[in-house]
Design a protein around this motif. Structure first.
Motif, short mmCIF file in Angstrom:
data_model
loop_
_atom_site.label_atom_id
_atom_site.label_comp_id
_atom_site.label_asym_id
_atom_site.label_seq_id
_atom_site.Cartn_x
_atom_site.Cartn_y
_atom_site.Cartn_z
N ASN A 108 -11.03 23.67 20.80
CA ASN A 108 -12.35 23.26 20.35
C ASN A 108 -13.20 24.47 19.92
O ASN A 108 -13.92 24.42 18.92
N ASP A 109 -13.10 25.56 20.69
CA ASP A 109 -13.83 26.78 20.33
C ASP A 109 -13.36 27.33 18.98
O ASP A 109 -14.17 27.74 18.16
N LEU A 110 -12.05 27.31 18.78
CA LEU A 110 -11.49 27.81 17.51
C LEU A 110 -11.88 26.91 16.34
O LEU A 110 -12.18 27.38 15.25
N ARG A 112 -14.65 25.22 16.07
CA ARG A 112 -16.05 25.52 15.72
C ARG A 112 -16.19 26.88 15.04
O ARG A 112 -16.89 27.02 14.05
N LYS A 113 -15.47 27.86 15.58
CA LYS A 113 -15.56 29.22 15.04
C LYS A 113 -15.03 29.27 13.60
O LYS A 113 -15.64 29.88 12.73
N MET A 114 -13.92 28.60 13.37
CA MET A 114 -13.26 28.72 12.07
C MET A 114 -13.77 27.72 11.03
O MET A 114 -13.89 28.05 9.86
N GLN A 116 -16.74 26.06 11.17
CA GLN A 116 -18.20 26.17 11.05
C GLN A 116 -18.88 24.84 10.68
O GLN A 116 -19.37 24.68 9.56
N ASN A 137 -17.84 17.19 19.10
CA ASN A 137 -18.51 17.81 17.95
C ASN A 137 -19.40 16.85 17.19
O ASN A 137 -19.80 17.14 16.06
N LYS A 140 -22.52 18.33 15.99
CA LYS A 140 -22.37 19.51 15.14
C LYS A 140 -22.27 19.13 13.66
O LYS A 140 -22.66 19.88 12.79
N LYS A 279 -8.21 31.50 6.36
CA LYS A 279 -8.24 32.23 7.63
C LYS A 279 -7.04 31.80 8.45
O LYS A 279 -6.58 30.67 8.33
N LYS A 415 -8.23 32.14 26.73
CA LYS A 415 -8.85 32.65 25.50
C LYS A 415 -8.51 34.12 25.26
O LYS A 415 -8.60 34.59 24.12
N TRP A 419 -8.18 36.59 21.75
CA TRP A 419 -8.87 37.87 21.53
C TRP A 419 -7.89 39.04 21.43
O TRP A 419 -8.07 39.93 20.61
#
Ligand SMILES: [Zn+2]
Length: 438
Positions: A108-110, A112-114, A116, A137, A140, A279, A415, A419
């Motif tokens: 879910n974090d990825l 949102r990050k990717m 947008q 989301n 969002k 990406k 995570k 990183w």
């Protein structure tokens, strides 16, 4: 949820196949109990809960309504995922959506990050499952719609998310309807001849300047594979000793086809469908493996031991109770102190009492045999499922506490993979696709 926005983009899957750029072809009109295609006249059901038990009745009701529309293509498009038949039996914990934690939180974090998400976006999730990613989301995006072949939608999604039962290779939507499209853990379920239509369909429903987010995997093994192999060996060691149980995980992965074998294959397919990869982030599952294969499994083992101890105690109490009851009846009969008259005995009462004693013995023996014959992993799965359900409902009530904190720490660990090793090519990948300029 069936909304005006949903009806604005949803189309008859049969008509959409020949619609080309025509946005009007196959538009759906509400009728009693469902919808009808205004082009070909085919009717489609709408249901207010998972499993099709409550049809949505349109008469006198205004949109939005709780539920989803069944827009599966009338003829079989290709090989269906086994989820359709099996998931009802195996995955009974789809009714509620919990907090995003562990692997789901990383995804879910990825996302949102990717991808947008923006309030201006109309978004689609292909293969939404219970609808959790749509639900997490929902605020969002401007609007978010989920489509899945199996209508095992959670109650929260039925209440708040636009939902469609449909096939990813023949999406029941008008062309160029979405700003953002996302799909997680779906592509690996598709057979080889399903990959091309999958990407082509994503492209068809995407607006020209839209973006697609995909999380899936190939069979490629990255540089860190030896570490993961070592974890698998450790996990295998404990599994053989009956401590870890991966039955549920294996079941979940049993229909993974991974038809796209390498990153090159993936590039070939997305290129052919008219996309470029904007990406990419890889998921070298070093910490993920540590969490999923070792830490969580150790936790499950601990919980199972506690539950099994309680079950055993409960069974012993029941057994003692049963034995005491039969003994009591036998003693009273032997002593002739049942206090019963000969009328009662002549009327068959004694036989009934004897049968009861026999029955008691039989049920007791049957229960014992059944308990012993029960496959270990079945009991494990039952306990795990019960614990998961329990955890989920307690998350629903309060979003903190020691267990949640512990899971948040594990999520943080997972995570680290992104990183530290996100650039190192391996099987699992997150990608953003955009259309090639024409
Ligand atoms: Zn039609």
């Amino acid at each position: 949820m069936i909304t005006a926005k949903l009806l604005d983009v949803a189309r008859c899957p049969r008509c959409v196949a020949t619609a080309g750029k025509d946005r009007e072809k196959g538009r759906l009109e509400p009728v009693e109990g469902g919808f009808v295609c205004h082009t070909c006249g085919l009717s489609y059901g709408a249901f207010s809960s998972s499993g099709k038990d409550e049809p949505v009745v349109s008469e006198g009701k205004k949109l939005p309504r709780r539920g989803y529309i069944d827009l599966l293509p009338p003829a079989e498009v290709g090989q269906q995922t086994r989820y359709l038949e099996d998931e009802f039996e195996h995955d009974l914990d789809h009714e509620h959506i919990s907090l995003p934690l562990l692997g789901a939180k990383v995804r879910n974090d990825l996302l949102r990050k990717m991808l947008q998400p923006s309030k201006k976006d109309v978004a689609l999730e292909v293969g939404c499952g219970d609808g959790r990613f749509c639900y997490w989301n929902r605020k969002k995006f401007g609007a978010v719609i989920g489509v899945d072949a199996a209508p095992l939608f959670a109650n929260e999604a039925l209440d708040e998310i636009g939902l469609i039962q449909g096939d990813g290779r023949q999406l029941p939507f008008a062309p160029e309807s979405f700003d953002k499209v996302f799909s997680l853990d779906l592509m690996e379920h598709l057979p080889l001849d399903g990959i091309e239509p999958f990407f082509t369909e994503l492209g068809r429903v995407l607006k020209p300047d839209g973006r697609i987010f995909v999380f899936s995997n190939t069979r490629e093994m990255g540089r860190l594979w030896p570490v993961i192999k070592l974890q698998k060996r450790v996990a295998g060691f404990f599994t053989r000793r009956g401590i870890f149980d991966f039955h549920r995980d294996e079941l979940r992965k049993s229909d993974h086809l991974k038809a796209v074998k390498t990153w090159k294959d993936l590039e070939y397919f997305v290129n052919k469908a008219g996309f470029t990869i904007e990406k990419k982030i890889f998921w070298n599952g070093v910490f993920q493996g540590l969490v999923d294969n070792i830490i969580i499994k150790t936790g499950e083992y601990g919980v199972r031991r506690v539950v099994r101890f309680q079950l055993d105690r409960q069974r012993k109490t029941e057994k003692a109770h049963q034995e005491a009851a039969s003994k009591d009846i036998r003693t009273r009969m032997a002593n002739g102190t049942t206090g019963l008259t000969s009328d009662w005995a002549d009327g068959g009462g004694l036989d009934r009492l004897r049968a009861e004693v026999e029955n008691n013995k039989v049920t007791h023996q049957a229960a014992k045999v059944a308990a012993e014959a029960e496959e270990l992993h079945e009991e494990n799965a039952a306990i795990d499922l019960a614990v998961r359900k329990n955890l989920k409902s307690s998350f629903a009530r309060r979003k903190s506490g020691p267990v949640v904190l512990f899971l948040r720490i594990l999520t943080f660990l997972m995570k680290l993979d992104i990183w530290l090793f996100g650039k190192w090519r391996t099987g699992p990948f997150f990608i953003i696709l955009k259309k090639k300029p024409r």
